[in-house]
Design an enzyme around this catalytic site. Structure first.
Site, PDB file in Angstrom:
ATOM      1  N   GLU A 205     -21.669  44.893 -80.471  1.00 33.37           N
ATOM      2  CA  GLU A 205     -21.188  43.557 -80.109  1.00 33.37           C
ATOM      3  C   GLU A 205     -19.806  43.580 -79.472  1.00 33.37           C
ATOM      4  OE1 GLU A 205     -23.014  44.109 -82.776  1.00 33.37           O
ATOM      5  OE2 GLU A 205     -24.678  42.702 -82.571  1.00 33.37           O
TER       6      GLU A 205
ATOM      7  N   HIS B  37     -27.877  34.781 -91.118  1.00 29.53           N
ATOM      8  CA  HIS B  37     -28.602  34.530 -89.863  1.00 29.53           C
ATOM      9  C   HIS B  37     -28.811  33.032 -89.633  1.00 29.53           C
ATOM     10  CE1 HIS B  37     -29.604  38.782 -90.274  1.00 29.53           C
ATOM     11  NE2 HIS B  37     -30.219  38.790 -89.112  1.00 29.53           N
TER      12      HIS B  37
END
Ligand SMILES: Cc1ncc(C[n+]2csc(CCOP(=O)(O)OP(=O)(O)O)c2C)c(N)n1
Ligand SMILES: [Mg+2]
Length: 661
Positions: free
Chosen positions: A390, A459
């Protein structure tokens, strides 16, 4: 080597040294404030490395960055003025020592965050590759930065993508007070290069011609398309970590003296005379020139004015992309993901600088299908599947955005944005500002957020207020396929970094009417989703649909609800909200993010400040319970606000008022 080239390397080394010696004096005089990190002792690295580069090649630097700027040809006047916080400085006095940059010279900036330049340089090298140039670049960083995670992610991605970049580690043996031997598992950083299949060498960083030779070889390799290289230059900073640092001793006196004996400038002077036939008088002339330039820089800076609040305000955002609200009739329906895909496809078609990168965005088109099928039309260069890195993804977005590309980076699930935060918050959001308001940072970070699909605590979060809190960012929040396409088109054309939030439930939600032609929705403009007179409900993302359901049911009770979707959370359409509240006198704000410290709190405070006299009831907020998202589905439904919760909130603000009437 030609004598003129040797002389100019010598001149560079002297300019670097005398500049930073001058800065120490100015710091003591109180003219340079805050702090600055002296490059004295390391001159051979910047001067040797940059002597190989062309103007179009880039450098990216770090907190100890004056030497790299000088060596790449920066003006001493503008550097000195910046250090004194003057408006004539490289950053109009808004950046200071740690942010000097000049994009016209392809100096992509010093940086206050250790390791960040490694990322920005990697992104700039990707940009060079995508634009089909043979330009190369050098990322300068320290031994300390070599232990940051970004180092590993970027060396890997650059090697996989064969980017034209030289990673140049200036190993001055210390990261602040911490010696390399106490922080690093190997004795030479160059050994790490092999782990990323890069050529790696260690050179004497106090031998300017040795540095030059190593960089020359790496640059030649890069220009031929053979990819990145790693160079470790062993050197030493003579002074303390920074001018401000008044630290207990952590280096032995003998060690400092031994390194000063290896002074790169004195060694080079000797060679120029003994090996290359220079006369002392020639060297003295160069010294005198440098003194003249330094005196002029000092004079220029002291005479320069300071920046104003208007300079500051102008620097935060580039003008927003501002199309008129489009008008269409259509009967075609698309899903949310199809609408996103159409926006991306149309923008990629129209503008070759637009590209997509992220985990699994290419071959399979993203796990929520937002880019599905686009690779067939645009190819893998422009739909780049990345490693699970990321930081490197966000770095590539920032580095390519400041060098002419329009990246769209997907965060596979928005919770993972935690791993991108430095690039978003410290780099993208502030780059234009720190550089005095000149550059633009046209990049989009997009992806799914929110709950309702049983993905539990890591999530499912709604993190919009992390980004709405940051000046410099634009935060967009579409609530339907129509908004998804129009807002994403604007996001891609916008010249500021955009956080584009896609609620997961909308991917599986209703299809909606979406015109086929390309269109863009204005940034900073809300939309009234339902007109009403009794109460204003401000709802975002998936809560817009819940608010509309609540409004339909409340209508049967004689309560007339106005639903406004801000669409842009930052900049917020305050006028529309205030005007609606002045009409209805009641306000409910509904969002899926946590109620505590949430988006609703900001809207409520804004309305209280600007329109309290129009309010007939307290402002109510509807947001998530103060807990992480649970896996159990019954509990998840109790954490996420529902249409019933919005209904109850509306009833309570309306009834309270009716009861007292
Ligand atoms: C991410 C981050 N961590 C810590 C710091 C504070 N800091 C600034 S410079 C520095 C030392 C860096 O060492 P190195 O990379 O070797 O560069 P050098 O100062 O030796 O040139 C530290 C700890 C920072 N600015 N950024
Ligand atoms: Mg160091």
């Amino acid at each position: 080597m030609e004598r003129s080239a040797l002389e100019s390397i010598y001149r560079m080394m002297l300019r670097i040294r005398r500049f930073d010696e001058g800065v120490i004096d100015l710091f003591k005089e109180g003219l340079v404030k805050g702090t600055a990190h002296s490059y004295v002792g390391q001159e051979a690295v910047a001067a040797g490395a940059c002597s190989v580069l062309r103007k179009e090649d880039f450098v990216v630097s770090h907190h100890r960055g004056h030497g790299h700027c000088v060596a790449k040809g920066a003006s001493l006047n503008r550097m000195m003025a910046e250090l004194m916080g003057r408006v004539t400085g490289y950053c109009k006095g808004l950046g200071g020592s740690m942010h000097i940059a000049d994009l016209d010279l392809n100096i992509l900036g010093a940086n206050g965050i250790v390791g960040a330049g490694i990322g920005i340089g990697t992104g700039a090298a990707l940009s060079n590759k995508l634009r089909g140039t043979d330009h190369v670049g050098i990322a300068f960083f320290g031994d300390g930065a070599s232990n940051e995670g970004i180092f590993h992610e970027c060396l890997n991605i650059a090697s996989v993508w064969k980017l034209s970049i030289i990673y140049l580690c200036e190993n001055n043996q210390y990261a602040l007070s911490t010696a390399m031997k106490d922080s690093t598992s190997i004795d030479r950083f160059s050994k790490r290069a092999a782990a990323y299949s890069l050529p790696g060498v260690t050179v004497d960083g106090n031998d300017v011609l040795a540095v030059r030779a190593a960089v020359d070889e790496a640059v030649m390799r890069a220009r031929k398309g053979e990819g990145p290289s790693f160079i470790e230059a062993l050197t030493y900073r003579w002074g303390d970590h920074s001018m401000r640092a008044n630290l207990p001793r952590y280096r032995g006196q003998q060690e400092v003296e031994d390194w000063i004996k290896l002074d790169a400038i004195a060694r080079f002077e000797k060679r120029l005379i003994s090996e290359f036939g220079f006369k002392q008088a020639q060297l003295d002339r160069v010294r005198a020139d440098v003194e003249t330039d330094m005196a002029a820089a000092r004079e220029f800076s002291i005479a320069s004015p300071e920046p104003t609040l208007a300079d500051l305000e102008d620097a935060v955002y580039a003008p927003h992309y501002q199309p008129a609200e489009p008008r269409f009739t259509t009967t075609r329906e698309l899903s949310f993901a199809e609408a996103l895909r159409e926006a991306i496809g149309q923008e990629m078609e129209a503008d070759p600088s637009v590209f997509v990168l992220g985990e699994d965005v290419g071959k399979i088109g993203g796990i929520f299908a937002a880019t599905r099928g686009l690779i067939e039309k645009f190819g893998a260069e422009r739909l780049r599947d990345t490693p699970i890195s990321e930081q490197a993804i966000a770095s590539c977005a920032v580095g390519s955005a400041i060098t002419g590309m329009r990246p769209i980076a997907e965060v596979q699930i928005f919770d993972f944005v935690t791993l991108m935060m430095d690039m978003i918050v410290n780099q993208a959001a502030k780059f234009r500002f720190m550089l005095g308001g000149k550059p633009t940072v046209p990049m989009v970070i997009r992806g799914p957020q929110g709950g309702g699909v049983r993905l539990a605590a890591q999530h499912s979060q709604s993190l919009e207020t992390w980004f709405t809190h940051i000046p410099g960012l634009v935060v967009l929040a579409p609530s339907s396929p129509y908004e998804a396409k129009g807002l994403l088109t604007s996001a891609i054309r916008e010249n500021n970094p955009v956080i584009f939030l896609e609620h997961k439930l909308l991917y599986v939600g209703k299809k909606g009417l979406v015109p086929e032609e390309s269109y863009a929705l204005p940034i900073g403009k809300s939309v009234v989703k339902r007109k009403g007179n009794d109460v204003t409900v401000i709802a975002t993302l998936a809560m817009v649909e819940s608010a509309l359901q609540a409004a339909t049911r409340l209508e049967t009770e004689g309560i007339d609800v106005e639903v406004i979707d801000p669409r842009t959370l930052r900049p917020l359409d305050e006028e529309a909200i205030i005007n609606s509240v002045k009409k209805t006198s009641r306000l409910v704000i509904a969002h899926e993010g946590w109620k505590r410290w949430g988006f609703g709190a900001e809207v409520a405070a804004m309305v209280a400040e600007r329109a309290i006299d129009w309010l007939d009831a307290p402002i109510f907020r509807v947001g998530a319970r103060d807990a992480p998202m649970p896996y159990n589905d019954k509990l998840e439904r109790q954490v996420i606000p529902s249409a019933e919760d919005i209904e109850a909130a509306v009833r309570s603000v309306v009834m309270r008022d009716r009861a007292t009437a």
